[in-house]
Design a protein around this motif. Sequence first.
Motif, PDB file in Angstrom:
ATOM      1  N   VAL A  29       0.856  -1.189   0.000  1.00 56.29           N
ATOM      2  CA  VAL A  29       0.000   0.000   0.000  1.00 56.29           C
ATOM      3  C   VAL A  29       0.890   1.237   0.000  1.00 56.29           C
ATOM      4  O   VAL A  29       1.838   1.333   0.799  1.00 56.29           O
ATOM      5  N   THR A  30       0.597   2.175  -0.886  1.00 50.37           N
ATOM      6  CA  THR A  30       1.359   3.421  -0.931  1.00 50.37           C
ATOM      7  C   THR A  30       1.007   4.293   0.272  1.00 50.37           C
ATOM      8  O   THR A  30      -0.168   4.559   0.531  1.00 50.37           O
ATOM      9  N   LEU A  31       2.044   4.723   0.993  1.00 48.99           N
ATOM     10  CA  LEU A  31       1.858   5.554   2.173  1.00 48.99           C
ATOM     11  C   LEU A  31       2.311   6.984   1.877  1.00 48.99           C
ATOM     12  O   LEU A  31       3.304   7.196   1.176  1.00 48.99           O
ATOM     13  N   THR A  32       1.579   7.941   2.398  1.00 45.84           N
ATOM     14  CA  THR A  32       1.902   9.353   2.164  1.00 45.84           C
ATOM     15  C   THR A  32       1.932  10.097   3.493  1.00 45.84           C
ATOM     16  O   THR A  32       1.441   9.611   4.509  1.00 45.84           O
ATOM     17  N   GLY A  33       2.515  11.308   3.447  1.00 44.93           N
ATOM     18  CA  GLY A  33       2.562  12.155   4.634  1.00 44.93           C
ATOM     19  C   GLY A  33       3.865  12.036   5.397  1.00 44.93           C
ATOM     20  O   GLY A  33       3.930  12.419   6.575  1.00 44.93           O
ATOM     21  N   TRP A  34       4.916  11.543   4.717  1.00 45.51           N
ATOM     22  CA  TRP A  34       6.223  11.424   5.382  1.00 45.51           C
ATOM     23  C   TRP A  34       6.752  12.809   5.760  1.00 45.51           C
ATOM     24  O   TRP A  34       6.731  13.730   4.955  1.00 45.51           O
ATOM     25  N   ALA A  35       7.237  12.948   6.998  1.00 43.02           N
ATOM     26  CA  ALA A  35       7.781  14.226   7.450  1.00 43.02           C
ATOM     27  C   ALA A  35       9.165  14.478   6.865  1.00 43.02           C
ATOM     28  O   ALA A  35       9.597  15.632   6.737  1.00 43.02           O
ATOM     29  N   GLY A  36       9.857  13.435   6.488  1.00 45.67           N
ATOM     30  CA  GLY A  36      11.194  13.582   5.916  1.00 45.67           C
ATOM     31  C   GLY A  36      11.392  12.578   4.810  1.00 45.67           C
ATOM     32  O   GLY A  36      10.640  12.567   3.831  1.00 45.67           O
ATOM     33  N   VAL A  37      12.377  11.708   4.960  1.00 40.76           N
ATOM     34  CA  VAL A  37      12.681  10.710   3.936  1.00 40.76           C
ATOM     35  C   VAL A  37      11.571   9.666   3.895  1.00 40.76           C
ATOM     36  O   VAL A  37      11.128   9.167   4.931  1.00 40.76           O
ATOM     37  N   THR A  38      11.130   9.361   2.678  1.00 40.06           N
ATOM     38  CA  THR A  38      10.113   8.320   2.511  1.00 40.06           C
ATOM     39  C   THR A  38      10.606   7.007   3.117  1.00 40.06           C
ATOM     40  O   THR A  38      11.739   6.584   2.879  1.00 40.06           O
ATOM     41  N   GLY A  39       9.756   6.392   3.931  1.00 45.29           N
ATOM     42  CA  GLY A  39      10.108   5.135   4.561  1.00 45.29           C
ATOM     43  C   GLY A  39      10.699   5.279   5.949  1.00 45.29           C
ATOM     44  O   GLY A  39      10.910   4.280   6.637  1.00 45.29           O
ATOM     45  N   THR A  40      10.960   6.514   6.347  1.00 46.60           N
ATOM     46  CA  THR A  40      11.554   6.755   7.668  1.00 46.60           C
ATOM     47  C   THR A  40      10.519   7.422   8.566  1.00 46.60           C
ATOM     48  O   THR A  40       9.922   8.441   8.207  1.00 46.60           O
ATOM     49  N   LEU A  41      10.312   6.842   9.733  1.00 48.15           N
ATOM     50  CA  LEU A  41       9.251   7.304  10.616  1.00 48.15           C
ATOM     51  C   LEU A  41       9.811   7.503  12.029  1.00 48.15           C
ATOM     52  O   LEU A  41      10.296   6.572  12.677  1.00 48.15           O
ATOM     53  N   ALA A  42       9.755   8.755  12.492  1.00 46.65           N
ATOM     54  CA  ALA A  42      10.229   9.085  13.843  1.00 46.65           C
ATOM     55  C   ALA A  42       9.223   8.607  14.887  1.00 46.65           C
ATOM     56  O   ALA A  42       8.047   8.397  14.575  1.00 46.65           O
TER      57      ALA A  42
END
Length: 198
Positions: A29-42
């Motif tokens: 599933v394509t995820l959107t709304g990344w705060a920085g680098v796609t695939g990286t979640l703080a």
Amino acid sequence: VTYGFTVTNTGNVTLTGVGLTDPLTGGAVTLTGWAGVTGTLAPGASVTGTASYTLTQADVDRGSLENTATATGTPPTGDPVTGDDTITTDLPASPAISVVKTGALDDAAVAGDTVTYGFTVTNTGNVTLTGVALVDPLTGGAVTLTGWAGAAGTLAPGASVTGNASYTLTQADVDRGSVENAATATGTPPTGDPVTGD
């Protein structure tokens, strides 16, 4: 069915390679709304996504659709972490069946003439019906139905089958000036009581 997803890092370290898989809707599933680098979640951050699934008749017949999606992410050290969620969507059944009958003679009918009735039985509901049958007491009881798309007696929503039956007029029918004839179709949905139409 359109599904909405929210993937959240509920830990205390940054995750990389974050992804979401939903096999029912086709996989990743394509995820959107990344705060920085796609695939990286703080920690505490979330991303969202949507995916759609087209219902099959088997889903509707079952009455519900269960779907599980799994999120994954890799911490700075150690094995990847996963989280999943399952949602069950109710698919309400609305079983129904109808029968349309035709049959006529000219004004010169006499005792001994034959009235041939034509029948069309249709599944007018949203679930598959089994054990579909038609009874016409005036013409002798059960009417043979033909034109099944699959197994005899099984009728998908919107599908129809047809049949014919005959009745020989009596003098009492002719004297009365008309013949009234009622036929009844029945079918059994996946759950619940049989339905009828006449």
